[in-house]
Write a protein that holds these residues in place. Structure first.
Motif, PDB file in Angstrom:
ATOM      1  N   VAL A  94      24.607 -80.625  -7.389  1.00 52.44           N
ATOM      2  CA  VAL A  94      24.930 -79.363  -6.692  1.00 52.44           C
ATOM      3  C   VAL A  94      24.626 -79.251  -5.358  1.00 52.44           C
ATOM      4  CG1 VAL A  94      24.350 -77.907  -8.614  1.00 52.44           C
ATOM      5  CG2 VAL A  94      22.659 -77.876  -6.926  1.00 52.44           C
ATOM      6  N   VAL A 133      28.034 -78.457  -3.153  1.00 53.72           N
ATOM      7  CA  VAL A 133      28.596 -77.164  -3.389  1.00 53.72           C
ATOM      8  C   VAL A 133      28.149 -76.284  -2.415  1.00 53.72           C
ATOM      9  CG1 VAL A 133      28.671 -75.331  -4.966  1.00 53.72           C
ATOM     10  CG2 VAL A 133      28.404 -77.492  -5.821  1.00 53.72           C
ATOM     11  N   THR A 173      27.427 -73.368  -0.737  1.00 57.73           N
ATOM     12  CA  THR A 173      26.927 -72.266  -0.990  1.00 57.73           C
ATOM     13  C   THR A 173      26.677 -71.312   0.311  1.00 57.73           C
ATOM     14  OG1 THR A 173      24.767 -72.740  -0.974  1.00 57.73           O
ATOM     15  CG2 THR A 173      25.847 -72.768  -2.969  1.00 57.73           C
ATOM     16  N   ARG A 212      22.141 -72.457  -3.794  1.00 59.57           N
ATOM     17  CA  ARG A 212      22.255 -73.825  -4.376  1.00 59.57           C
ATOM     18  C   ARG A 212      20.986 -74.042  -5.238  1.00 59.57           C
ATOM     19  NH1 ARG A 212      22.608 -76.275   0.280  1.00 59.57           N
ATOM     20  NH2 ARG A 212      25.008 -76.004   0.197  1.00 59.57           N
ATOM     21  N   LEU A 265      21.820 -72.435  -8.531  1.00 57.42           N
ATOM     22  CA  LEU A 265      22.706 -73.134  -9.141  1.00 57.42           C
ATOM     23  C   LEU A 265      22.105 -74.646  -9.792  1.00 57.42           C
ATOM     24  CD1 LEU A 265      25.752 -73.365  -9.876  1.00 57.42           C
ATOM     25  CD2 LEU A 265      26.057 -74.316  -7.666  1.00 57.42           C
ATOM     26  N   VAL A 308      22.280 -75.600 -13.772  1.00 57.50           N
ATOM     27  CA  VAL A 308      22.448 -76.820 -14.287  1.00 57.50           C
ATOM     28  C   VAL A 308      21.405 -77.557 -14.923  1.00 57.50           C
ATOM     29  CG1 VAL A 308      23.411 -79.078 -13.451  1.00 57.50           C
ATOM     30  CG2 VAL A 308      24.343 -76.888 -12.491  1.00 57.50           C
ATOM     31  N   GLU A 310      30.137 -74.345 -17.284  1.00 57.02           N
ATOM     32  CA  GLU A 310      30.958 -72.749 -16.981  1.00 57.02           C
ATOM     33  C   GLU A 310      29.992 -71.646 -16.954  1.00 57.02           C
ATOM     34  OE1 GLU A 310      32.149 -75.032 -18.899  1.00 57.02           O
ATOM     35  OE2 GLU A 310      34.125 -75.907 -18.039  1.00 57.02           O
ATOM     36  N   VAL A 363      27.142 -71.942 -14.264  1.00 57.82           N
ATOM     37  CA  VAL A 363      27.620 -71.442 -12.868  1.00 57.82           C
ATOM     38  C   VAL A 363      27.733 -70.034 -12.787  1.00 57.82           C
ATOM     39  CG1 VAL A 363      29.824 -71.342 -11.321  1.00 57.82           C
ATOM     40  CG2 VAL A 363      28.922 -73.492 -12.491  1.00 57.82           C
ATOM     41  N   HIS A 364      28.353 -69.196 -13.981  1.00 55.31           N
ATOM     42  CA  HIS A 364      28.409 -67.848 -14.022  1.00 55.31           C
ATOM     43  C   HIS A 364      26.957 -67.305 -14.050  1.00 55.31           C
ATOM     44  CE1 HIS A 364      29.481 -64.050 -15.502  1.00 55.31           C
ATOM     45  NE2 HIS A 364      28.464 -63.939 -16.410  1.00 55.31           N
ATOM     46  N   PRO A 376      35.073 -70.164  -9.737  1.00 51.64           N
ATOM     47  CA  PRO A 376      33.875 -70.908 -10.360  1.00 51.64           C
ATOM     48  C   PRO A 376      34.477 -72.187 -10.961  1.00 51.64           C
ATOM     49  CG  PRO A 376      33.947 -68.574 -10.968  1.00 51.64           C
ATOM     50  CD  PRO A 376      35.430 -68.759  -9.979  1.00 51.64           C
ATOM     51  N   VAL A 436      33.827 -74.984  -8.479  1.00 46.99           N
ATOM     52  CA  VAL A 436      32.537 -75.364  -8.499  1.00 46.99           C
ATOM     53  C   VAL A 436      32.153 -76.149  -9.735  1.00 46.99           C
ATOM     54  CG1 VAL A 436      30.185 -74.470  -8.456  1.00 46.99           C
ATOM     55  CG2 VAL A 436      32.137 -73.214  -7.161  1.00 46.99           C
ATOM     56  N   VAL A 437      32.495 -75.892 -10.933  1.00 46.82           N
ATOM     57  CA  VAL A 437      32.326 -76.601 -12.106  1.00 46.82           C
ATOM     58  C   VAL A 437      32.953 -77.923 -11.944  1.00 46.82           C
ATOM     59  CG1 VAL A 437      32.866 -76.970 -14.513  1.00 46.82           C
ATOM     60  CG2 VAL A 437      32.228 -74.669 -13.707  1.00 46.82           C
TER      61      VAL A 437
END
Length: 86
Positions: free
Chosen positions: A21, A24, A26, A32, A35, A39, A51, A54-55, A68, A71-72
């Motif tokens: 991540v 990513v 953020t 981050r 996230l 993960v 998915e 991330v949600h 999203p 991001v995935v």
């Protein structure tokens, strides 16, 4: 599985998750970190999909309109080819 029980390779999985991540965008560092934690849960088998991870992280991205799915995709690319411990 329980988060309160350590599993083999937890430290390796955490390193892999947080590295995945790193790119990513953020809003804040804590976004981050959340996230990366979710993960890690995914890699550990506690969350069913990226998915969902991330949600559940509820991270804020830059720009705020970043979907999203994008991001995935970033995380998937970072995890692609990374040897995961058995």
């Amino acid at each position: 599985m329980s988060l309160h029980v350590s599993k083999e390779h937890d430290t390796e999985l955490a390193r892999i998750a947080y590295a995945s991540v790193a790119e990513v965008p953020t809003l804040e560092e804590n976004d981050r970190n959340r996230l990366g934690y979710h993960v890690w849960l995914y890699l550990r088998g506690e969350v069913n999909s990226l998915e969902e991870a991330v949600h559940l992280a509820r991270a804020r991205f830059r720009p705020r309109t970043m979907p999203p799915e994008e991001v995935v995709e970033i995380i998937s690319r970072a995890l692609d080819g990374v040897p995961l411990p058995a």
